[in-house]
Design an enzyme around this catalytic site. Structure first.
Site: not given
Length: 759
Positions: A29, A47
């Protein structure tokens, strides 16, 4: 942070991008965030239940997607990336959004990774605020699976949730330009876990010849000075570990080369982020280690440090040098580093149990206060220049998912009895637990059940089918039966060697038809007999036995697997030489009685390749009684010097391969080294002919090699070359071990291929 403006060459568009693979807990990320900044893209990343979700808005999203895939973080693996247009929102920035609840169906559970070079440099930099911090980590390294309680992998779902950030760490965690941006193991001296005592005190205990219990990332280790005979003997005695080799930890590959002969593959394995124990030939020219480590095997299991605590120990043992040169220099320090448990019991993970169970073994303890939600032993591999064979798949490798060829029902597979693992499939992924071990004790059986429960909880997946071995007396079969009955789920019992072959097919995403060569110690056959040297035709869930090794007598049943002299006695009886047994094995109290009984009684038979190795070792006088599983074959292999003797002392008829002519020669061989060369050479030649004959009869050109015997260096490396040279496509275990550690994966694969009506 606001995305920088760039020349507008294309109209703004927005895409939803779903990414699957190893993308949680590896800095993915933050990587997406930095790519978005570089490409002037707005939107978010998080997520979610499909893996990682990105919504990106900008004028050149193709460049953004290309950058995402070209510059992945070191530990990330991208299996798929799907895009679809969505309505533009006119966002002004790009941010990391909170995770959306539920386990990611397509996400892989991250495995632990060894400390990275950047953290290692900071660890010994007096100017860094994490100087000598025992739990230093970043997005590119540190514990993952072993501290995970649930998915998605966020700090709140890990053992680090017990530790609140200090202001400085909170700043690092939220700074996109920092290597620790969203690094879940992040901590420092002020806010992280703490050790129970000083590393220097532990180093002094090791130097004094004491045994130390050290809490690591996946459980406790027992450590001592590997150069100190008395210390190693004491550890072997206290741990009740008779003969089984100990692994050794050294500082770097220059140190490893003092004690082992390392080729390119071994060096690569040692330095890898997984940091497995790597089995390599002993460097006989540079002695110095205790002979009690690996008696007469000719190999040594060696590994490098993989946590900050390990490096701090070596730093203290070397007198705390104040420059970083010591990290690269050779030294002679070597530490036994073995699982902290009583033999046959599970790895210990908490201080209370460690004090109770290890109090009679360890002289000193080094605890820490970070919880270990998931046990993981050290992985073990055997490397060669071409490949390396996984012997035990645990820390660093597990629970990386195996991608299957297609989606299927959720299957919980419980494995076999030895080297057990548990597999839970979800979609087109098979999630395999770390090594559980042999189910010989109540504690191991409880851990096996706990592991199955933990996989279900972590993946938030309820199985639709249960799979197990055919043997009724396995604890794994009993658990599978209980779960099937309690949950009203279909139960599929998979023949042991069918599962071995299927595990290799699962790795390579091949469905068949293929020929499978399964060579191992024991598995219940379809006829109830003891199989172990099999040629199977496998096509999906269908299996047909098309060949096997000629059966050998098994005098004493299971005892013959532990006492190779019994296998040798059975061969002598077959050769009408029973009168030699009493004298030849006069050191065995039951030799005379066994010789007499063989003349009048009946024995069971086995087609086991493992027992063939035992018979050869017994006839050559190498190992009358094994102190641990596999010792006789290991000693036999260790005797090979120079080129193999490629003999033709075997018979092949109607798919049955008979090595009685070879064993006849070994019965009269006075030179064990020559016998070992002839055994391995003849075995390779016979197996090659056997496989080619069956492939022609079955009209298949692909063969899968599997079973514990393929840990043998010559079977693992030479046999594939011979079969490939003859025109066959050879499949071998790569990510999984060839032994019973892969059985649960194979069981799951067969169950996925079984249609609902038959399951």
């Amino acid at each position: 942070m606001r995305a920088e403006a760039t020349p507008q060459e294309h109209p703004a568009e927005r895409r939803a991008i779903r990414v699957r693979g190893l993308v949680q807990g590896v800095g993915f990320r933050p990587h997406v965030y930095r790519c978005a900044q570089a490409c002037a893209v707005s939107g978010f990343v998080c997520n979610d239940t499909q893996g990682v979700l990105i919504e990106a808005e900008g004028h050149d999203l193709d460049a953004f997607v290309e950058l995402l895939q070209c510059e992945l973080p070191p530990l990330a693996r991208l299996d798929s990336l799907l895009q679809q247009p969505v309505p533009a929102r006119g966002d002004n920035d790009f941010h990391i959004a909170p995770s959306r609840g539920g386990a990611a169906r397509g996400a892989a559970i991250p495995a632990d990774a060894a400390i990275c070079d950047d953290c290692l440099q900071e660890l010994f930099d007096p100017g860094d605020r994490r100087f000598l911090h025992p739990f230093i980590a970043c997005c590119n390294c540190g514990p993952r699976y072993t501290m995970t309680r649930a998915l998605p992998y966020d700090r709140g779902h890990t053992a680090m949730a017990d530790f609140d950030f200090c202001p400085a760490c909170a700043s690092d965690y939220t700074d996109p330009g920092n290597r620790r941006f969203h690094a879940e193991p992040l901590a420092c001296h002020d806010c992280g876990p703490q050790l129970s005592n000083s590393v220097e005190a532990v180093a002094r205990a090791l130097a004094a010849g004491q045994i130390v219990a050290i809490k690591g990332v996946g459980g406790y280790h027992l450590a001592c000075d590997a150069r100190n005979d008395a210390a190693v003997q004491q550890l072997r005695s206290r741990k009740q570990r008779d003969g089984k080799p100990f692994a050794v930890m050294v500082l770097n590959t220059r140190c490893a080369a003092r004690y082992s002969e390392l080729d390119e593959g071994a060096v690569r394995a040692l330095r890898s982020p997984e940091r497995p124990v790597t089995v390599a030939p002993v460097n006989t020219g540079k002695p110095g280690l205790s002979a009690e480590l690996s008696r007469d095997l000719g190999t040594l299991g060696i590994m490098l440090p993989y946590t900050a605590v390990h490096y701090l120990l070596f730093h203290a043992l070397l007198g705390c040098p104040d420059t970083s040169r010591w990290l690269r220099e050779a030294n002679d320090i070597a530490l036994v580093m073995t699982s902290a448990n009583i033999s046959g019991e599970p790895l210990i993970t908490d201080a209370v149990t460690a004090a109770a169970r290890l109090g009679g073994i360890a002289d000193c303890f080094l605890h820490h206060n970070r919880d270990i939600p998931a046990r993981a032993d050290d992985s073990v591999v055997r490397a060669s220049a071409r490949q390396y064979t996984v012997i035990r798949r645990a820390r660093g490798f597990a629970p990386h998912a195996i991608k299957l060829h297609s989606d299927g029902p959720a299957v919980l597979a419980l494995g076999a009895h030895l080297k057990t693992t548990v597999t839970l499939t979800r979609g087109n992924r098979a999630h395999i637990s770390p090594h559980v071990g042999d189910l010989d004790t109540a504690e191991a059986i409880a851990l096996h059940r706990e592991t199955a429960n933990a996989l279900e909880q972590m993946l938030q997946t309820a199985p639709q089918r249960v799979a197990c071995d055919m043997a009724d007396d396995f604890a794994s079969t009993r658990l599978a039966t209980q779960l099937s009955e309690q949950r009203n789920l279909p139960l599929l019992r998979v023949q042991h060697h069918h599962a071995h072959v299927a595990a290799v097919l699962a790795e390579h995403r091949v469905t068949g038809p293929v020929l499978g060569m399964a060579l191992d110690g024991h598995g219940q056959g379809l006829d109830g007999a003891a199989w172990g040297g099999e040629l199977l035709r496998v096509d999906g869930a269908e299996m047909q036995r098309v060949g096997h090794l000629s059966a050998l007598s098994l005098p004493g049943g299971d005892r013959a697997a532990r006492e190779p002299w019994r296998m040798a006695a059975g061969i002598l009886h077959r050769l009408d030489r029973s009168d030699e047994i009493a004298d030849r094995f006069r050191d065995q109290p039951l030799a005379a009685a066994l010789g007499q009984w063989l003349r009048t009684g009946e024995t069971g038979d086995t087609t086991s390749a493992g027992r063939l190795f035992d018979a050869a070792a017994g006839l050559l006088g190498i190992c009358p009684v094994s102190r641990f599983e596999g010792e006789a074959p290991m000693l036999l292999e260790g005797l090979v010097r120079g080129e193999l003797t490629d003999g033709d002392h075997y018979q092949l008829l109607d798919g049955i391969l008979d090595f009685t002519p070879l064993l006849t020669r070994l019965a009269d061989c006075a030179d064990p080294t020559r016998g070992a060369r002839e055994f391995h050479g003849t075995l390779l030649r016979g197996l090659t002919d056997w496989a080619l004959d069956a492939a022609a009869r079955q009209r298949v050109d692909t063969i899968a090699l599997c079973g514990g015997c393929f840990i043998n260096h010559y079977l693992a490396t030479e046999l594939p070359l011979r079969l490939q040279a003859a025109g066959l496509t050879v499949l071998q275990a790569v990510a999984m071990p060839p032994n019973d550690g892969a059985i649960s994966l194979g069981q799951a694969w067969v169950a996925c291929h079984h249609d609902t009506a038959r399951a």
